[in-house]
Design a protein around this motif. Structure first.
Motif, PDB file in Angstrom:
ATOM      1  N   PRO A 413     -15.758  12.503  -8.180  1.00 38.72           N
ATOM      2  CA  PRO A 413     -14.310  12.755  -8.180  1.00 38.72           C
ATOM      3  C   PRO A 413     -13.591  12.147  -6.980  1.00 38.72           C
ATOM      4  O   PRO A 413     -12.464  11.664  -7.114  1.00 38.72           O
ATOM      5  N   ALA A 414     -14.213  12.170  -5.794  1.00 39.90           N
ATOM      6  CA  ALA A 414     -13.554  11.614  -4.617  1.00 39.90           C
ATOM      7  C   ALA A 414     -13.318  10.114  -4.777  1.00 39.90           C
ATOM      8  O   ALA A 414     -12.287   9.589  -4.358  1.00 39.90           O
ATOM      9  N   MET A 415     -14.260   9.422  -5.398  1.00 35.30           N
ATOM     10  CA  MET A 415     -14.115   7.987  -5.659  1.00 35.30           C
ATOM     11  C   MET A 415     -12.953   7.730  -6.618  1.00 35.30           C
ATOM     12  O   MET A 415     -12.146   6.821  -6.419  1.00 35.30           O
ATOM     13  N   CYS A 416     -12.864   8.548  -7.656  1.00 33.55           N
ATOM     14  CA  CYS A 416     -11.772   8.401  -8.624  1.00 33.55           C
ATOM     15  C   CYS A 416     -10.426   8.620  -7.947  1.00 33.55           C
ATOM     16  O   CYS A 416      -9.475   7.858  -8.154  1.00 33.55           O
ATOM     17  N   SER A 417     -10.334   9.659  -7.137  1.00 35.20           N
ATOM     18  CA  SER A 417      -9.082   9.962  -6.456  1.00 35.20           C
ATOM     19  C   SER A 417      -8.689   8.838  -5.500  1.00 35.20           C
ATOM     20  O   SER A 417      -7.521   8.483  -5.389  1.00 35.20           O
ATOM     21  N   LEU A 418      -9.683   8.249  -4.829  1.00 30.50           N
ATOM     22  CA  LEU A 418      -9.416   7.198  -3.853  1.00 30.50           C
ATOM     23  C   LEU A 418      -8.776   5.976  -4.516  1.00 30.50           C
ATOM     24  O   LEU A 418      -7.861   5.363  -3.960  1.00 30.50           O
ATOM     25  N   PHE A 419      -9.240   5.647  -5.713  1.00 31.15           N
ATOM     26  CA  PHE A 419      -8.721   4.460  -6.389  1.00 31.15           C
ATOM     27  C   PHE A 419      -7.663   4.786  -7.446  1.00 31.15           C
ATOM     28  O   PHE A 419      -7.264   3.900  -8.221  1.00 31.15           O
ATOM     29  N   GLY A 420      -7.215   6.057  -7.496  1.00 29.41           N
ATOM     30  CA  GLY A 420      -6.089   6.407  -8.350  1.00 29.41           C
ATOM     31  C   GLY A 420      -6.438   6.712  -9.786  1.00 29.41           C
ATOM     32  O   GLY A 420      -5.556   6.623 -10.665  1.00 29.41           O
ATOM     33  N   TYR A 421      -7.670   7.077 -10.089  1.00 32.21           N
ATOM     34  CA  TYR A 421      -8.049   7.442 -11.451  1.00 32.21           C
ATOM     35  C   TYR A 421      -8.087   8.963 -11.576  1.00 32.21           C
ATOM     36  O   TYR A 421      -8.365   9.686 -10.611  1.00 32.21           O
ATOM     37  N   ASP A 422      -7.854   9.454 -12.804  1.00 28.67           N
ATOM     38  CA  ASP A 422      -7.786  10.900 -13.018  1.00 28.67           C
ATOM     39  C   ASP A 422      -9.159  11.544 -12.966  1.00 28.67           C
ATOM     40  O   ASP A 422      -9.325  12.632 -12.407  1.00 28.67           O
ATOM     41  N   ASP A 423     -10.149  10.908 -13.553  1.00 27.64           N
ATOM     42  CA  ASP A 423     -11.500  11.477 -13.570  1.00 27.64           C
ATOM     43  C   ASP A 423     -12.517  10.365 -13.752  1.00 27.64           C
ATOM     44  O   ASP A 423     -12.171   9.183 -13.909  1.00 27.64           O
ATOM     45  N   GLU A 424     -13.799  10.768 -13.771  1.00 24.49           N
ATOM     46  CA  GLU A 424     -14.872   9.781 -13.863  1.00 24.49           C
ATOM     47  C   GLU A 424     -14.851   9.031 -15.192  1.00 24.49           C
ATOM     48  O   GLU A 424     -15.084   7.821 -15.237  1.00 24.49           O
ATOM     49  N   LYS A 425     -14.592   9.735 -16.276  1.00 30.50           N
ATOM     50  CA  LYS A 425     -14.592   9.077 -17.587  1.00 30.50           C
ATOM     51  C   LYS A 425     -13.547   7.962 -17.635  1.00 30.50           C
ATOM     52  O   LYS A 425     -13.814   6.869 -18.126  1.00 30.50           O
ATOM     53  N   GLN A 426     -12.360   8.268 -17.118  1.00 32.96           N
ATOM     54  CA  GLN A 426     -11.305   7.263 -17.130  1.00 32.96           C
ATOM     55  C   GLN A 426     -11.691   6.060 -16.272  1.00 32.96           C
ATOM     56  O   GLN A 426     -11.485   4.911 -16.666  1.00 32.96           O
ATOM     57  N   MET A 427     -12.263   6.309 -15.101  1.00 33.18           N
ATOM     58  CA  MET A 427     -12.628   5.206 -14.197  1.00 33.18           C
ATOM     59  C   MET A 427     -13.738   4.352 -14.807  1.00 33.18           C
ATOM     60  O   MET A 427     -13.682   3.123 -14.770  1.00 33.18           O
ATOM     61  N   LEU A 428     -14.757   4.979 -15.396  1.00 28.52           N
ATOM     62  CA  LEU A 428     -15.847   4.229 -15.995  1.00 28.52           C
ATOM     63  C   LEU A 428     -15.374   3.442 -17.220  1.00 28.52           C
ATOM     64  O   LEU A 428     -15.900   2.370 -17.520  1.00 28.52           O
ATOM     65  N   ARG A 429     -14.362   3.969 -17.919  1.00 26.44           N
ATOM     66  CA  ARG A 429     -13.847   3.300 -19.109  1.00 26.44           C
ATOM     67  C   ARG A 429     -12.954   2.119 -18.744  1.00 26.44           C
ATOM     68  O   ARG A 429     -13.068   1.033 -19.323  1.00 26.44           O
ATOM     69  N   GLU A 430     -12.074   2.306 -17.760  1.00 20.91           N
ATOM     70  CA  GLU A 430     -11.099   1.268 -17.439  1.00 20.91           C
ATOM     71  C   GLU A 430     -11.615   0.260 -16.416  1.00 20.91           C
ATOM     72  O   GLU A 430     -11.163  -0.885 -16.398  1.00 20.91           O
ATOM     73  N   CYS A 431     -12.510   0.691 -15.565  1.00 19.24           N
ATOM     74  CA  CYS A 431     -13.031  -0.210 -14.527  1.00 19.24           C
ATOM     75  C   CYS A 431     -14.295  -0.877 -15.049  1.00 19.24           C
ATOM     76  O   CYS A 431     -15.403  -0.360 -14.900  1.00 19.24           O
ATOM     77  N   ARG A 432     -14.129  -2.025 -15.683  1.00 19.99           N
ATOM     78  CA  ARG A 432     -15.261  -2.692 -16.297  1.00 19.99           C
ATOM     79  C   ARG A 432     -16.203  -3.313 -15.263  1.00 19.99           C
ATOM     80  O   ARG A 432     -17.371  -3.512 -15.516  1.00 19.99           O
ATOM     81  N   THR A 433     -15.658  -3.668 -14.100  1.00 19.87           N
ATOM     82  CA  THR A 433     -16.479  -4.243 -13.030  1.00 19.87           C
ATOM     83  C   THR A 433     -15.902  -3.824 -11.687  1.00 19.87           C
ATOM     84  O   THR A 433     -14.685  -3.636 -11.553  1.00 19.87           O
TER      85      THR A 433
END
Length: 944
Positions: A413-433
């Protein structure tokens, strides 16, 4: 040692129908003769006797033996004479009839071809085919460099065959058992990768080869080895003991390292003894070293055991006990000249094999104990993983896992918050690389390259991009690990934007002049030093331009410092426009600039062309201030590099001298430095001051002055002042240090001056004990050269002891620039005298903006704020902010502050309000001669 049998005349041994075996040593007579004595000579020699000494033969000696036998069985029979010791160099057997006629002559031995033997046997065998009633006289000769330990036996052929069959069965059983151990533990090592199994397999193999070599089997199988039996035996014994030591050290816990080395050294000595010693000493040394090694392993096996499960160690110790006992018995018998029967010797070997099997059993028990321990650790690891997962989820730092190609696998969660994502699922889905997270792809490629090279990267600072496109700074630490045949990156990230922006500003100020924006003197000297190293190592061209403005003082004096600052800024911009892309421009002083040229730009033509362009710029430049127009000039000193220039200081000095000559030639000139220049005024002046300094050191022409410190938040409790230095001329005129210290620094005289100051001040304190009693603190300045002078450190220590000066009454001052340049020497000096009670002050703090970064590394007690920030404190808000900043940083680090150049009561009051601890300057007290010391006369009211 002499093997003695009852003395009697040579008797004929009767071989009847019941005969099976005869020990020839009890029947024969022996005689030591010259090595190559002929049989005919030996037959007629006297001195034959029963028994012989096992002492080694001399190099020119042989041992002869003789005995008689008669076939009384009434039928044709075959008998076998055996000389049993496969390592004997030469064994000759002569068979004579009762008329002393030679029937057969055999010349055998380890040094002779196997084909010379009558029977292909591991020992030396001669067949005797005897008719009924036939009598034979048998002579045998032995030549060897080792002890005379062998057996001589006569066997009935059928009895020998039966005995040999039994012996070979035992040899095969022992060798086979060792071979099975070797293959079993080698295969299990390949499967389990347990080092102890590998070394036990090697020990079993080397022991099997040693056994087969001692029994003569190897020489029988590989004929060429017979001549090297003793060497091979010693080498294999060393290998057995080395491998056994490896097994012991892997099985036993807590064996000190010196015992490990002792085991290895004994094995190495045994191995090398096989290569350099003769057979006798080789045997003696081998028995001694092998015995010591076996004894050591036996002692270690009993002394060090596994506390969790001692059974493997007890079995291991019993195994070594069995081996040690048998080895001790065999060694004792051998050294006594007693050769055991072949079957009894093999039974003894079976006991050693039993010990080896016990060690193998102990090894298996040890491995099982390790397996149980490993399973327990795995269970603990699983529990740790559960705790780690909780830590991973709840960490305040961003944690992630990715592939080497950048595919994001896990995040928290801290990583998601740092880069402006709501949660892990959203970050893993949108951040392809993970490349999406970097502002510059070059930063990611550089990070990956570092990981491939080092495997880990710590605290790398990189610009990142949030989901909404905004950029920020983060610190990343990454470790590269290989799992499941793929490389993975495990990293932590946290936001450092605020600190980074502050650091970038400080870094820029540390390397650039705050007024003009061009590089400052410290950065210029650093770049110059680096350029000199490249020039000396790679032969690159380098040229230095040193520029001094003409008529700048006129502007300052007529229009004020503000106008001078504006002039410098405007002029710096025009100079930089010309220099940019060609070299490095820096402001070296108030109206002094330097230009560093390298490569093609440093050639004589290009450097001179650039200097002319700068002259033209200055000639065309007009400075307008309050309707007044000023024209300026510039003097340029040009110095090309040559191999006689060894330091940046030397090059700057030469450029300064060339610039001075340009001024002397009429200003607005370019003067190229040349070694042919004579009577340069600067050098003459410096040499003049060097002469005066040496005279002052020799004739004590220096004077000690002092200047009081005034506490701003408490009442004065004693004397607190700084020791200053003046030079007294021949005419009595007093010279300030600013006049002569530059020459002293240039010619490395500052350490001698510091010694003079310390010794003469300590002498004055010792002569004035009442003053010393009231002294709270005296500050003494140390130069840069002094900090690097080891002799000075010893000198100061001796001075403290010699004059009985309390350490806590002295505070040494070191300038900020020197402390940074000579960081290692400064820290060592501070550490030495801090431990004794002295204190330290950092002088001229703030003169460089690298101060904040280095202050954490310098364990000083006082920070002296540079006077350039203090003197205009009441009229310059920037100076006010700088003083406040320095005070706050020093306070946070537990350091007291001293303001220099305090020239008025008003500045003193303001400093008290800011929180500065001490004031020093003409507003407090002017410097005075220490010999006319007087206490500080000033209002004792606190100023805060």
């Amino acid at each position: 040692m002499l093997i003695q049998f009852p003395v009697r005349s040579l008797e004929t041994a009767s071989l009847d129908n019941q005969f099976e075996y005869l020990n020839i040593k009890e029947q024969a007579q022996f005689l030591r003769t010259p090595r190559y004595a002929l049989l005919s000579e030996v037959q007629h020699r006297s001195g034959w006797k029963e028994g012989f000494s096992i002492e080694p033969l001399a190099t020119d000696q042989s041992l002869w033996g003789r005995f008689q036998v008669r076939n009384d069985s009434g039928s044709q029979e075959r008998f076998d004479l055996i000389i049993a010791n496969p390592g004997l160099d030469e064994v000759d057997i002569h068979i004579l009839d009762d008329r002393e006629r030679i029937l057969k002559a055999l010349m055998m031995g380890a040094k002779r071809p196997l084909s010379s033997r009558e029977v292909n046997h591991r020992h030396f065998v001669s067949r005797l085919d005897m008719s009924p009633g036939e009598q034979l006289n048998i002579y045998f000769r032995i030549a060897d460099s080792g002890p005379m330990v062998f057996s001589a036996e006569l066997w009935h052929d059928e009895a020998l065959i039966k005995t040999e069959q039994a012996n070979m069965a035992l040899i095969g059983m022992i060798g086979g058992a060792l071979a099975i151990l070797f293959f079993y533990y080698l295969i299990t090592y390949v499967l389990l990768r347990s080092p102890v199994r590998f070394w036990f397999a090697m020990a079993s193999l080397s022991f099997m080869l040693l056994f087969l070599n001692i029994e003569g089997i190897l020489a029988q199988l590989i004929p060429g080895l017979s001549k090297y039996i003793s060497v091979i035996s010693s080498a294999l014994a060393a290998l057995v003991l080395f491998n056994a030591a490896k097994v012991s050290h892997l099985m036993l816990r807590g064996v000190p390292i010196y015992w490990r080395y002792a085991s290895y050294v004994l094995s190495y000595l045994l191995f090398f003894s096989a290569l350099v010693l003769n057979d006798y000493w080789k045997l003696i040394v081998a028995i001694g070293l092998a015995g010591a090694t076996v004894g050591l392993q036996f002692a270690l096996a009993w002394r060090f055991s596994n506390r969790r499960d001692g059974r493997p160690n007890r079995i291991y110790a019993i195994g070594w006990s069995c081996i040690s006992l048998v080895a001790l018995v065999q060694a004792g018998l051998y050294l006594s000249g007693v050769i055991l029967d072949a079957d009894l010797s093999l039974y003894m070997m079976l006991l050693i094999l039993f010990g080896v099997l016990l060690i193998a059993l102990a090894l298996e028990a040890h491995e099982q104990a390790k397996t149980r321990h490993r399973e327990q650790r795995q269970s603990n690891t699983i529990n740790d993983l559960r705790r780690f997962y909780d830590l991973f989820r709840n960490s305040a730092e961003g944690l992630y896992t990715s592939t080497m190609e950048g595919r994001l696998i896990t995040t928290n969660p801290a990583m998601c918050s740092l880069f402006g994502y709501d949660d892990e699922k959203q970050m893993l889905r949108e951040c392809r690389t993970t490349a999406q997270l970097y502002a510059s792809q070059q930063d990611r490629l550089s990070l990956v390259d570092d990981l491939r090279e080092k495997g880990v990267v710590m605290g790398k600072e990189i610009r990142g991009v949030r989901r909404d496109g905004t950029e920020f700074w983060f610190s990343i630490s990454v470790q590269l690990r290989r799992e499941h045949n793929e490389d993975y990156l495990f990293g932590t990230i946290f936001d450092i934007t605020e600190r980074k922006e502050s650091n970038l500003s400080l870094e820029y100020m540390a390397t650039h002049d705050p007024l003009t924006g061009v590089h400052n003197r410290r950065e210029f000297e650093r770049s110059l030093k680096s350029a000199l190293e490249q020039a000396s190592q790679k032969g690159e061209e380098l040229t230095l331009l040193y520029m001094d403005l003409d008529q700048f003082k006129v502007v300052n004096d007529t229009c004020g410092h503000k106008a001078g600052d504006v002039l410098i800024k405007q002029l710096s911009k025009q100079l930089n426009d010309v220099v940019e892309g060609r070299g490095l421009l820096a402001r070296l002083g108030g109206d002094e600039f330097g230009i560093l040229l390298q490569g093609e730009q440093a050639s004589d033509d290009n450097a001179y062309l650039l200097a002319n362009k700068l002259l033209n710029v200055l000639q065309q430049f007009r400075f307008v201030w309050e309707n007044r127009i000023f024209t300026l000039g510039i003097s340029i000193g040009l110095v090309p590099y040559d191999e006689h220039i060894h330091s940046s200081e030397q090059l700057l000095s030469m450029a300064d001298s060339a610039c001075y000559m340009a001024k002397e030639e009429g200003r607005n000139q370019i003067h190229a430095y040349s070694k042919k220049d004579e009577r340069i005024q600067r050098y003459e002046t410096e040499l003049h001051w060097v002469s005066l300094i040496n005279q002052a050191l020799q004739h004590d022409s220096f004077e000690l002055y002092y200047q009081h410190y005034h506490p701003l938040h408490k009442l004065s409790e004693g004397y607190h002042y700084e020791i200053l230095l003046r030079m007294r001329g021949n005419d009595g005129e007093i010279t300030s240090p600013g006049t002569f210290l530059p020459a002293a620094e240039r010619y490395n005289l500052t350490a001698q001056i510091d010694k003079w100051v310390i010794e003469h001040y300590f002498i004055w304190l010792a002569e004035n004990p009442q003053h010393t009693a009231h002294l709270v603190k005296a500050n003494i300045n140390l130069s840069g050269h002094s900090l690097g002078d080891k002799d000075l450190r010893l000198f100061v220590l001796n001075a403290f002891e010699k004059y009985a000066i309390p350490y806590n009454k002295i505070c040494f001052e070191i300038t900020e620039s020197v402390a940074i340049i000579k960081m290692d020497e400064t820290l060592q000096f501070i550490k030495t005298f801090h431990q004794l009670g002295c204190q330290f002050a950092l002088d001229d703090f703030g003169s460089g903006f690298s101060s904040y970064g280095y202050l954490k590394s310098l364990p000083v007690d006082f920070v002296k704020i540079d006077g350039s920030f203090v003197k205009d404190l009441l009229v310059d808000p920037v100076d006010m902010a700088m003083v406040r900043s320095i005070k706050e940083v020093a306070k946070a680090m537990g350091m007291q502050t001293v303001a220099e150049f305090v020239e008025s009561k008003e500045i003193m009051v303001e400093l008290g309000k800011i929180g500065v601890d001490y004031a020093q300057g003409y507003g407090v007290a002017k410097p005075a001669n220490i010999k006319q010391f007087s206490p500080l006369v000033l209002s004792e009211e606190k100023t805060d």
